[in-house]
Design an enzyme around this catalytic site. Sequence first.
Site, PDB file in Angstrom:
ATOM      1  N   VAL A   1       0.837  -1.202   0.000  1.00  0.00           N
ATOM      2  CA  VAL A   1       0.000   0.000   0.000  1.00  0.00           C
ATOM      3  C   VAL A   1       0.872   1.252   0.000  1.00  0.00           C
ATOM      4  O   VAL A   1       0.640   2.191  -0.774  1.00  0.00           O
ATOM      5  CB  VAL A   1      -0.957  -0.015   1.204  1.00  0.00           C
ATOM      6  CG1 VAL A   1      -1.694   1.319   1.328  1.00  0.00           C
ATOM      7  CG2 VAL A   1      -1.958  -1.160   1.071  1.00  0.00           C
TER       8      VAL A   1
ATOM      9  N   ILE B   1       2.466   2.002  -3.522  1.00  0.00           N
ATOM     10  CA  ILE B   1       1.599   2.592  -4.530  1.00  0.00           C
ATOM     11  C   ILE B   1       1.097   3.974  -4.118  1.00  0.00           C
ATOM     12  O   ILE B   1       0.991   4.882  -4.942  1.00  0.00           O
ATOM     13  CB  ILE B   1       0.404   1.664  -4.812  1.00  0.00           C
ATOM     14  CG1 ILE B   1       0.897   0.339  -5.392  1.00  0.00           C
ATOM     15  CG2 ILE B   1      -0.593   2.323  -5.764  1.00  0.00           C
ATOM     16  CD1 ILE B   1      -0.188  -0.691  -5.566  1.00  0.00           C
ATOM     17  N   GLU B   2       0.817   4.138  -2.829  1.00  0.00           N
ATOM     18  CA  GLU B   2       0.213   5.389  -2.376  1.00  0.00           C
ATOM     19  C   GLU B   2       1.197   6.554  -2.373  1.00  0.00           C
ATOM     20  O   GLU B   2       0.849   7.665  -2.786  1.00  0.00           O
ATOM     21  CB  GLU B   2      -0.368   5.209  -0.969  1.00  0.00           C
ATOM     22  CG  GLU B   2      -1.543   4.247  -0.885  1.00  0.00           C
ATOM     23  CD  GLU B   2      -2.809   4.811  -1.502  1.00  0.00           C
ATOM     24  OE1 GLU B   2      -2.829   5.997  -1.876  1.00  0.00           O
ATOM     25  OE2 GLU B   2      -3.793   4.053  -1.605  1.00  0.00           O
ATOM     26  N   SER B   3       2.427   6.328  -1.883  1.00  0.00           N
ATOM     27  CA  SER B   3       3.355   7.451  -1.716  1.00  0.00           C
ATOM     28  C   SER B   3       4.791   7.126  -2.070  1.00  0.00           C
ATOM     29  O   SER B   3       5.627   8.029  -2.099  1.00  0.00           O
ATOM     30  CB  SER B   3       3.324   7.931  -0.260  1.00  0.00           C
ATOM     31  OG  SER B   3       3.955   6.968   0.591  1.00  0.00           O
TER      32      SER B   3
END
Length: 218
Positions: A92, A95-97
Amino acid sequence: MFLQKWIIRLLPLEVFFVGGMILGWMVMQTTGLPVVKLALPSEAVAAEAPATPSTIASALSPIFTPEVQRWSQQIIEWAAPFQLDPNLAATVMQIESCGWAGAVSRSGAQGLFQVMPFHFEAGEAMQDPHTNAQRGLAYLALGLSKAKGDVGLALAGYNGGHGQITRAFSAWPQETQRYWYWATGIYADAVSGQTSSPRLEEWLRAGGASLCAQAARQ
């Protein structure tokens, strides 16, 4: 197995670093990616991403980029209270940051796990890594529970809201379909013991490298 073809591309992503003023602005957009066959979640998740790992990893997979790897010890510590696989939490974050603690999206999502402001208590520092991880991973763990251990559905719920968990793949927003594709593939590579991830490399080529370049400069 019934397969559908989807053109996989990363949505344009605008990320802002805010510290009294906007210090940076980045837009990622990709074109011309190959058509990729995706199965419906109920069929593909079992093949790509184990729903419930038999053991919780004690170390992070080496597949993640250096910008995420530098958070490896914290990810393990943050995931433990929620009984989450650290590799799922790292997927997560990737992909997010891409490990950029100061990332703020156009919609207002904050920090390492791109958590929306309404998930925080009044006065909390939304970009504080520990606080951001606690709020983001609590939401991920709740989604995994709602999805009855189905990692792919939990990841779709993290991106598009938990309401996506009970909906058909075809009813998901295109952004969530793409998120599911990237995340389940990266996570499957992480838990399979590989030393590199073809899906992560694909994500980087599709525009993720620009996000990681921002993270590397923080």
